[in-house]
Design a protein around this motif. Structure first.
Motif, PDB file in Angstrom:
ATOM      1  N   LYS A 130     -58.254 -38.016  18.887  1.00 30.58           N
ATOM      2  CA  LYS A 130     -58.634 -38.526  20.370  1.00 30.58           C
ATOM      3  C   LYS A 130     -58.150 -37.730  21.616  1.00 30.58           C
ATOM      4  O   LYS A 130     -57.103 -37.069  21.329  1.00 30.58           O
ATOM      5  CB  LYS A 130     -58.137 -40.034  20.669  1.00 30.58           C
ATOM      6  CG  LYS A 130     -58.457 -41.165  19.446  1.00 30.58           C
ATOM      7  CD  LYS A 130     -57.682 -42.249  19.699  1.00 30.58           C
ATOM      8  CE  LYS A 130     -58.115 -43.276  18.683  1.00 30.58           C
ATOM      9  NZ  LYS A 130     -57.130 -44.670  18.722  1.00 30.58           N
ATOM     10  N   ASN A 131     -58.913 -37.623  22.616  1.00 26.78           N
ATOM     11  CA  ASN A 131     -58.356 -36.856  23.922  1.00 26.78           C
ATOM     12  C   ASN A 131     -58.866 -37.629  24.873  1.00 26.78           C
ATOM     13  O   ASN A 131     -59.955 -37.994  25.348  1.00 26.78           O
ATOM     14  CB  ASN A 131     -58.732 -35.524  23.840  1.00 26.78           C
ATOM     15  CG  ASN A 131     -58.454 -34.807  24.936  1.00 26.78           C
ATOM     16  OD1 ASN A 131     -59.148 -34.200  25.645  1.00 26.78           O
ATOM     17  ND2 ASN A 131     -57.054 -34.440  25.169  1.00 26.78           N
ATOM     18  N   LYS A 132     -57.898 -37.879  25.813  1.00 22.68           N
ATOM     19  CA  LYS A 132     -57.966 -38.379  27.210  1.00 22.68           C
ATOM     20  C   LYS A 132     -57.171 -37.624  28.191  1.00 22.68           C
ATOM     21  O   LYS A 132     -56.080 -37.165  28.032  1.00 22.68           O
ATOM     22  CB  LYS A 132     -57.411 -39.701  27.310  1.00 22.68           C
ATOM     23  CG  LYS A 132     -57.807 -40.411  28.609  1.00 22.68           C
ATOM     24  CD  LYS A 132     -57.300 -41.882  28.687  1.00 22.68           C
ATOM     25  CE  LYS A 132     -58.070 -42.487  30.012  1.00 22.68           C
ATOM     26  NZ  LYS A 132     -57.484 -43.885  30.270  1.00 22.68           N
ATOM     27  N   GLY A 154     -63.518 -38.542  17.960  1.00 26.21           N
ATOM     28  CA  GLY A 154     -64.043 -37.886  17.097  1.00 26.21           C
ATOM     29  C   GLY A 154     -63.505 -38.327  15.778  1.00 26.21           C
ATOM     30  O   GLY A 154     -62.449 -38.635  15.452  1.00 26.21           O
ATOM     31  N   THR A 155     -64.761 -38.576  14.707  1.00 24.89           N
ATOM     32  CA  THR A 155     -64.245 -39.192  13.732  1.00 24.89           C
ATOM     33  C   THR A 155     -64.846 -38.469  12.461  1.00 24.89           C
ATOM     34  O   THR A 155     -65.935 -37.762  12.566  1.00 24.89           O
ATOM     35  CB  THR A 155     -64.788 -40.575  13.315  1.00 24.89           C
ATOM     36  OG1 THR A 155     -66.023 -40.604  13.556  1.00 24.89           O
ATOM     37  CG2 THR A 155     -63.856 -41.284  14.243  1.00 24.89           C
ATOM     38  N   ASP A 165     -59.786 -29.496   8.353  1.00 25.66           N
ATOM     39  CA  ASP A 165     -60.659 -30.513   8.954  1.00 25.66           C
ATOM     40  C   ASP A 165     -60.179 -31.167  10.132  1.00 25.66           C
ATOM     41  O   ASP A 165     -60.888 -31.450  11.027  1.00 25.66           O
ATOM     42  CB  ASP A 165     -60.920 -31.466   7.832  1.00 25.66           C
ATOM     43  CG  ASP A 165     -61.433 -30.962   6.694  1.00 25.66           C
ATOM     44  OD1 ASP A 165     -62.455 -30.003   6.576  1.00 25.66           O
ATOM     45  OD2 ASP A 165     -60.976 -31.329   5.569  1.00 25.66           O
ATOM     46  N   GLY A 166     -59.104 -31.329   9.896  1.00 25.93           N
ATOM     47  CA  GLY A 166     -58.366 -32.309  11.343  1.00 25.93           C
ATOM     48  C   GLY A 166     -58.192 -31.096  12.605  1.00 25.93           C
ATOM     49  O   GLY A 166     -58.539 -31.495  13.571  1.00 25.93           O
ATOM     50  N   GLN A 167     -57.972 -29.806  12.203  1.00 27.73           N
ATOM     51  CA  GLN A 167     -57.726 -28.821  13.473  1.00 27.73           C
ATOM     52  C   GLN A 167     -59.198 -28.673  14.121  1.00 27.73           C
ATOM     53  O   GLN A 167     -59.311 -28.795  15.367  1.00 27.73           O
ATOM     54  CB  GLN A 167     -57.161 -27.457  12.604  1.00 27.73           C
ATOM     55  CG  GLN A 167     -57.239 -26.426  13.958  1.00 27.73           C
ATOM     56  CD  GLN A 167     -56.748 -25.163  13.425  1.00 27.73           C
ATOM     57  OE1 GLN A 167     -55.507 -25.250  12.930  1.00 27.73           O
ATOM     58  NE2 GLN A 167     -57.483 -24.133  12.916  1.00 27.73           N
ATOM     59  N   ASP A 168     -60.290 -28.628  13.376  1.00 21.60           N
ATOM     60  CA  ASP A 168     -61.758 -28.511  13.726  1.00 21.60           C
ATOM     61  C   ASP A 168     -62.166 -29.754  14.635  1.00 21.60           C
ATOM     62  O   ASP A 168     -62.683 -29.304  15.681  1.00 21.60           O
ATOM     63  CB  ASP A 168     -62.518 -28.136  12.641  1.00 21.60           C
ATOM     64  CG  ASP A 168     -62.636 -26.775  11.893  1.00 21.60           C
ATOM     65  OD1 ASP A 168     -61.882 -26.033  12.503  1.00 21.60           O
ATOM     66  OD2 ASP A 168     -62.666 -26.715  11.013  1.00 21.60           O
ATOM     67  N   VAL A 173     -63.498 -32.083  19.743  1.00 20.72           N
ATOM     68  CA  VAL A 173     -63.322 -33.126  20.850  1.00 20.72           C
ATOM     69  C   VAL A 173     -62.802 -32.929  22.175  1.00 20.72           C
ATOM     70  O   VAL A 173     -63.346 -33.077  23.096  1.00 20.72           O
ATOM     71  CB  VAL A 173     -62.211 -34.465  20.186  1.00 20.72           C
ATOM     72  CG1 VAL A 173     -61.894 -35.187  21.346  1.00 20.72           C
ATOM     73  CG2 VAL A 173     -62.774 -35.095  19.225  1.00 20.72           C
ATOM     74  N   LEU A 174     -62.003 -31.873  22.302  1.00 25.65           N
ATOM     75  CA  LEU A 174     -61.558 -31.089  23.362  1.00 25.65           C
ATOM     76  C   LEU A 174     -62.777 -30.366  24.048  1.00 25.65           C
ATOM     77  O   LEU A 174     -62.912 -30.505  25.159  1.00 25.65           O
ATOM     78  CB  LEU A 174     -60.345 -30.116  23.106  1.00 25.65           C
ATOM     79  CG  LEU A 174     -58.916 -30.688  23.108  1.00 25.65           C
ATOM     80  CD1 LEU A 174     -57.969 -29.431  22.539  1.00 25.65           C
ATOM     81  CD2 LEU A 174     -58.475 -30.937  24.396  1.00 25.65           C
TER      82      LEU A 174
END
Length: 195
Positions: A130-132, A154-155, A165-168, A173-174
């Motif tokens: 998530k990114n806000k 993103g999921t 996987d998490g880094q990508d 999302v950014l």
């Protein structure tokens, strides 16, 4: 084997890079006629500033996501925007606090959320990023401001979890938030305006 791997690494810190990889600065030469843009270090308005998130392991326990080498999320997110704009051909630079560089447009930001979580279950790991972000561009020509709040989610579901996987996902999302900012703005002379 599954039982052993489900418990492996509990309590560790999982390093995540933002931006995922740096972009060569030579790309700025593609748009020499546009405004010179400076991106400043962002503010960190997250409620939890100690980590990016948590990986919950299949048979209990947690590991924590954090930026590689203790990097500052404020600088890392600003650098991700700089690298993104360089790839798009903008004349852009990263500006340290207190520096002046004669930019036509100065972009600042505030991170309201930047998180990465992963939960392992039987046969898969669910990853959520998530990114806000609030971006604000100040035009030097007339002092006008362009301000936008961007929300990204993103999921992903993977059989075998790899930190990449998490880094990508968090970098994707950014980038989608940056895409939206560019889609909602336009360049007029040496200024940035909302469409």
């Amino acid at each position: 084997m599954l039982v052993l791997s489900g418990c492996a690494g509990k309590g560790e810190v999982i390093a995540i890079s933002i931006p995922a990889k740096r972009v060569a600065a030579e790309a700025t030469a593609r748009n020499p006629g546009g405004p010179h843009v400076a991106v400043t270090v962002f503010e960190d308005g997250r409620s939890n500033k100690t980590r990016l998130g948590v990986r919950t392991h299949l048979f209990g326990g947690e590991s924590h996501f954090n930026l590689t080498n203790g990097a500052d999320p404020r600088e890392a997110t600003a650098q991700a925007l700089v690298d993104y704009l360089v790839k798009k051909g903008w004349n852009v630079s990263f500006m340290k606090p207190g520096a002046t560089n004669g930019a036509d447009v100065t972009i600042s930001g505030k991170i309201l959320e930047l998180s990465l979580d992963a939960k392992s279950g039987f046969g898969s790991t669910e990853i959520v990023a998530k990114n806000k972000l609030v971006l604000q561009a100040k035009n030097q020509a007339d002092g006008s401001l362009v301000r936008e709040t961007l929300n990204g989610l993103g999921t992903d579901s993977v059989f075998w979890f790899d930190p990449k996987d998490g880094q990508d996902l968090i970098n994707e999302v950014l980038e989608r938030n940056f895409d939206k900012f560019l889609a909602d703005t336009t360049i007029e002379g040496k200024s940035l305006r909302l469409k």
